[in-house]
Design a protein around this motif. Structure first.
Motif, PDB file in Angstrom:
ATOM      1  N   ALA A  70     -28.495  29.442 -32.163  1.00  0.00           N
ATOM      2  CA  ALA A  70     -27.757  28.779 -33.242  1.00  0.00           C
ATOM      3  C   ALA A  70     -26.414  28.322 -32.704  1.00  0.00           C
ATOM      4  CB  ALA A  70     -27.553  29.731 -34.414  1.00  0.00           C
ATOM      5  N   ILE A  71     -25.874  27.289 -33.361  1.00  0.00           N
ATOM      6  CA  ILE A  71     -24.527  26.828 -33.061  1.00  0.00           C
ATOM      7  C   ILE A  71     -23.692  27.001 -34.321  1.00  0.00           C
ATOM      8  CG2 ILE A  71     -25.157  24.422 -33.561  1.00  0.00           C
ATOM      9  CD1 ILE A  71     -23.011  23.596 -31.439  1.00  0.00           C
ATOM     10  N   GLY A  72     -22.491  27.496 -34.145  1.00  0.00           N
ATOM     11  CA  GLY A  72     -21.541  27.614 -35.241  1.00  0.00           C
ATOM     12  C   GLY A  72     -20.278  26.849 -34.893  1.00  0.00           C
ATOM     13  N   VAL A  73     -19.735  26.151 -35.881  1.00  0.00           N
ATOM     14  CA  VAL A  73     -18.504  25.389 -35.692  1.00  0.00           C
ATOM     15  C   VAL A  73     -17.543  25.782 -36.799  1.00  0.00           C
ATOM     16  CG1 VAL A  73     -17.466  23.075 -35.623  1.00  0.00           C
ATOM     17  CG2 VAL A  73     -19.727  23.461 -34.612  1.00  0.00           C
ATOM     18  N   SER A  74     -16.249  25.903 -36.444  1.00  0.00           N
ATOM     19  CA  SER A  74     -15.229  26.259 -37.424  1.00  0.00           C
ATOM     20  C   SER A  74     -13.907  25.599 -37.056  1.00  0.00           C
ATOM     21  CB  SER A  74     -15.036  27.778 -37.463  1.00  0.00           C
ATOM     22  OG  SER A  74     -13.992  28.121 -38.341  1.00  0.00           O
ATOM     23  N   GLY A  75     -13.187  25.173 -38.082  1.00  0.00           N
ATOM     24  CA  GLY A  75     -11.846  24.624 -37.864  1.00  0.00           C
ATOM     25  C   GLY A  75     -11.586  23.328 -38.590  1.00  0.00           C
ATOM     26  N   ILE A 105     -30.866  26.132 -33.521  1.00  0.00           N
ATOM     27  CA  ILE A 105     -31.262  25.354 -32.345  1.00  0.00           C
ATOM     28  C   ILE A 105     -32.719  25.706 -32.105  1.00  0.00           C
ATOM     29  CG2 ILE A 105     -30.874  24.915 -29.900  1.00  0.00           C
ATOM     30  CD1 ILE A 105     -28.020  26.138 -30.343  1.00  0.00           C
ATOM     31  N   ALA A 106     -33.593  24.722 -32.267  1.00  0.00           N
ATOM     32  CA  ALA A 106     -35.026  24.995 -32.178  1.00  0.00           C
ATOM     33  C   ALA A 106     -35.717  23.921 -31.349  1.00  0.00           C
ATOM     34  CB  ALA A 106     -35.631  25.040 -33.575  1.00  0.00           C
ATOM     35  N   ALA A 107     -36.835  24.322 -30.754  1.00  0.00           N
ATOM     36  CA  ALA A 107     -37.669  23.382 -30.005  1.00  0.00           C
ATOM     37  C   ALA A 107     -39.052  23.981 -29.852  1.00  0.00           C
ATOM     38  CB  ALA A 107     -37.062  23.099 -28.634  1.00  0.00           C
ATOM     39  N   GLY A 108     -40.053  23.148 -30.031  1.00  0.00           N
ATOM     40  CA  GLY A 108     -41.425  23.586 -29.812  1.00  0.00           C
ATOM     41  C   GLY A 108     -41.843  24.765 -30.658  1.00  0.00           C
ATOM     42  N   GLY A 109     -41.298  24.869 -31.847  1.00  0.00           N
ATOM     43  CA  GLY A 109     -41.658  25.973 -32.725  1.00  0.00           C
ATOM     44  C   GLY A 109     -40.900  27.265 -32.476  1.00  0.00           C
ATOM     45  N   TYR A 110     -39.974  27.259 -31.540  1.00  0.00           N
ATOM     46  CA  TYR A 110     -39.179  28.445 -31.226  1.00  0.00           C
ATOM     47  C   TYR A 110     -37.752  28.265 -31.706  1.00  0.00           C
ATOM     48  CZ  TYR A 110     -42.816  29.908 -27.963  1.00  0.00           C
ATOM     49  OH  TYR A 110     -43.997  30.293 -27.399  1.00  0.00           O
ATOM     50  N   GLN A 111     -37.192  29.307 -32.302  1.00  0.00           N
ATOM     51  CA  GLN A 111     -35.763  29.289 -32.576  1.00  0.00           C
ATOM     52  C   GLN A 111     -35.083  29.826 -31.324  1.00  0.00           C
ATOM     53  OE1 GLN A 111     -34.292  30.879 -36.268  1.00  0.00           O
ATOM     54  NE2 GLN A 111     -32.230  31.048 -35.462  1.00  0.00           N
ATOM     55  N   LEU A 112     -34.366  28.939 -30.641  1.00  0.00           N
ATOM     56  CA  LEU A 112     -33.725  29.304 -29.380  1.00  0.00           C
ATOM     57  C   LEU A 112     -32.362  29.934 -29.586  1.00  0.00           C
ATOM     58  CD1 LEU A 112     -34.571  26.041 -27.419  1.00  0.00           C
ATOM     59  CD2 LEU A 112     -35.810  28.216 -27.380  1.00  0.00           C
ATOM     60  N   VAL A 164     -25.054  30.860 -29.823  1.00  0.00           N
ATOM     61  CA  VAL A 164     -25.634  32.186 -29.594  1.00  0.00           C
ATOM     62  C   VAL A 164     -27.125  32.024 -29.332  1.00  0.00           C
ATOM     63  CG1 VAL A 164     -23.932  33.415 -31.001  1.00  0.00           C
ATOM     64  CG2 VAL A 164     -26.061  32.650 -32.053  1.00  0.00           C
ATOM     65  N   ALA A 165     -27.680  32.959 -28.570  1.00  0.00           N
ATOM     66  CA  ALA A 165     -29.125  33.005 -28.331  1.00  0.00           C
ATOM     67  C   ALA A 165     -29.807  33.555 -29.580  1.00  0.00           C
ATOM     68  CB  ALA A 165     -29.416  33.890 -27.121  1.00  0.00           C
ATOM     69  N   SER A 166     -31.120  33.570 -29.577  1.00  0.00           N
ATOM     70  CA  SER A 166     -31.860  34.020 -30.755  1.00  0.00           C
ATOM     71  C   SER A 166     -31.646  35.491 -31.075  1.00  0.00           C
ATOM     72  CB  SER A 166     -33.351  33.744 -30.581  1.00  0.00           C
ATOM     73  OG  SER A 166     -33.842  34.422 -29.454  1.00  0.00           O
ATOM     74  N   ASP A 167     -31.106  36.256 -30.148  1.00  0.00           N
ATOM     75  CA  ASP A 167     -30.780  37.655 -30.430  1.00  0.00           C
ATOM     76  C   ASP A 167     -29.321  37.833 -30.863  1.00  0.00           C
ATOM     77  OD1 ASP A 167     -29.429  37.220 -28.052  1.00  0.00           O
ATOM     78  OD2 ASP A 167     -30.384  38.876 -26.973  1.00  0.00           O
ATOM     79  N   GLY A 168     -28.588  36.728 -30.990  1.00  0.00           N
ATOM     80  CA  GLY A 168     -27.195  36.784 -31.427  1.00  0.00           C
ATOM     81  C   GLY A 168     -26.185  36.920 -30.303  1.00  0.00           C
ATOM     82  N   ALA A 169     -26.648  37.026 -29.070  1.00  0.00           N
ATOM     83  CA  ALA A 169     -25.727  37.141 -27.929  1.00  0.00           C
ATOM     84  C   ALA A 169     -25.066  35.791 -27.666  1.00  0.00           C
ATOM     85  CB  ALA A 169     -26.469  37.606 -26.682  1.00  0.00           C
ATOM     86  N   GLU A 170     -23.776  35.815 -27.448  1.00  0.00           N
ATOM     87  CA  GLU A 170     -23.045  34.577 -27.168  1.00  0.00           C
ATOM     88  C   GLU A 170     -23.480  33.991 -25.833  1.00  0.00           C
ATOM     89  OE1 GLU A 170     -18.797  35.003 -27.566  1.00  0.00           O
ATOM     90  OE2 GLU A 170     -19.053  36.226 -29.362  1.00  0.00           O
ATOM     91  N   VAL A 171     -23.669  32.655 -25.842  1.00  0.00           N
ATOM     92  CA  VAL A 171     -24.068  31.962 -24.626  1.00  0.00           C
ATOM     93  C   VAL A 171     -22.946  31.039 -24.160  1.00  0.00           C
ATOM     94  CG1 VAL A 171     -25.804  30.491 -23.553  1.00  0.00           C
ATOM     95  CG2 VAL A 171     -26.474  32.070 -25.361  1.00  0.00           C
ATOM     96  N   ALA A 172     -22.294  30.353 -25.100  1.00  0.00           N
ATOM     97  CA  ALA A 172     -21.221  29.419 -24.731  1.00  0.00           C
ATOM     98  C   ALA A 172     -20.218  29.322 -25.876  1.00  0.00           C
ATOM     99  CB  ALA A 172     -21.780  28.044 -24.408  1.00  0.00           C
ATOM    100  N   ARG A 197     -35.271  31.029 -24.136  1.00  0.00           N
ATOM    101  CA  ARG A 197     -33.828  31.051 -24.372  1.00  0.00           C
ATOM    102  C   ARG A 197     -33.231  29.705 -23.994  1.00  0.00           C
ATOM    103  NH1 ARG A 197     -31.442  36.291 -24.543  1.00  0.00           N
ATOM    104  NH2 ARG A 197     -29.501  35.313 -23.993  1.00  0.00           N
ATOM    105  N   ILE A 198     -32.134  29.391 -24.615  1.00  0.00           N
ATOM    106  CA  ILE A 198     -31.379  28.203 -24.240  1.00  0.00           C
ATOM    107  C   ILE A 198     -30.593  28.541 -22.974  1.00  0.00           C
ATOM    108  CG2 ILE A 198     -29.427  28.771 -25.725  1.00  0.00           C
ATOM    109  CD1 ILE A 198     -29.190  25.717 -26.227  1.00  0.00           C
ATOM    110  N   SER A 199     -30.524  27.616 -22.050  1.00  0.00           N
ATOM    111  CA  SER A 199     -29.800  27.887 -20.811  1.00  0.00           C
ATOM    112  C   SER A 199     -28.290  27.849 -21.077  1.00  0.00           C
ATOM    113  CB  SER A 199     -30.152  26.858 -19.734  1.00  0.00           C
ATOM    114  OG  SER A 199     -29.534  25.616 -20.020  1.00  0.00           O
ATOM    115  N   PRO A 200     -27.524  28.596 -20.296  1.00  0.00           N
ATOM    116  CA  PRO A 200     -26.063  28.547 -20.444  1.00  0.00           C
ATOM    117  C   PRO A 200     -25.506  27.139 -20.236  1.00  0.00           C
ATOM    118  CG  PRO A 200     -26.689  30.448 -19.139  1.00  0.00           C
ATOM    119  CD  PRO A 200     -27.939  29.624 -19.333  1.00  0.00           C
ATOM    120  N   ASP A 201     -26.100  26.382 -19.309  1.00  0.00           N
ATOM    121  CA  ASP A 201     -25.610  25.023 -19.047  1.00  0.00           C
ATOM    122  C   ASP A 201     -25.809  24.121 -20.266  1.00  0.00           C
ATOM    123  OD1 ASP A 201     -24.868  25.729 -16.477  1.00  0.00           O
ATOM    124  OD2 ASP A 201     -26.754  25.050 -15.590  1.00  0.00           O
ATOM    125  N   LEU A 202     -26.978  24.195 -20.879  1.00  0.00           N
ATOM    126  CA  LEU A 202     -27.232  23.364 -22.057  1.00  0.00           C
ATOM    127  C   LEU A 202     -26.380  23.827 -23.240  1.00  0.00           C
ATOM    128  CD1 LEU A 202     -28.743  20.947 -23.115  1.00  0.00           C
ATOM    129  CD2 LEU A 202     -30.636  22.465 -23.717  1.00  0.00           C
TER     130      LEU A 202
END
Length: 165
Positions: free
Chosen positions: A134-139, A125-132, A59-67, A30-35
């Motif tokens: 996604a980032i979405g931007v709007s506006g 958002i991916a690294a080392g073959g893992y999808q960690l 969002v994390a790879s399960d769709g849960a919001e991280v930041a 998972r991507i860390s909340p800080d990153l």
């Protein structure tokens, strides 16, 4: 009594060292909340430099919001749109604009799936073959501009993703 202790120890060892079957244990990165927070800040700042007020959401790879970060003058509706662009990435595994372009045959149907919006502006958002995640931007005035800000955010932290444990 010594034999029964030996038998119990033998049973214990055989249970502890049972061979694991493939798929019995799943490792999840998972991507860390800080990153993730750093990423949304980079995306908002990138768009601000271009004169746009946006929301960025990871969002994390399960769709849960991280930041999440919404700039001062970004519409509150940009939160939902950024989230749903990121969810389109999680669903498809590709940038939301590529998903739109590749699946125009089902775009209208996909836009009726709760929580998914097939518009440009979401990136994996991916690294080392893992999808960690996604980032979405709007506006920004156009998904291409939203995606540009998301790309700048990923580029800023990509080295850290690649060298993470």
């Amino acid at each position: 009594m010594h034999d029964s202790v030996a038998k119990i120890f033998s049973v214990f060892l055989s249970v502890v060292f049972l061979p694991l079957h493939a798929g019995d244990i799943v490792t999840h990165k998972r991507i860390s909340p800080d990153l993730a927070l750093e990423m949304v800040k980079h995306a908002v700042e990138a768009c601000r430099q271009d004169g746009y007020q946006v929301t960025a959401l990871v969002v994390a790879s399960d769709g849960a919001e991280v930041a999440l970060m919404r700039d001062a003058h970004a519409s509150r509706f940009t939160i939902q749109i950024a989230r749903e662009k990121a969810n389109a990435v999680i669903l498809s595994g590709v940038p939301s604009g590529a998903f739109r372009d590749n699946r125009r045959d089902i775009q209208q149907e996909m836009n009726h799936v709760k929580g998914v919006l097939v518009l440009q502006g979401g990136l994996p958002i991916a690294a080392g073959g893992y999808q960690l995640g996604a980032i979405g931007v709007s506006g920004a005035p156009g998904g291409d501009k939203d995606e540009k800000c998301a790309r700048k955010a990923i580029d800023k932290i990509q080295d850290r993703l690649e060298f993470a444990d």
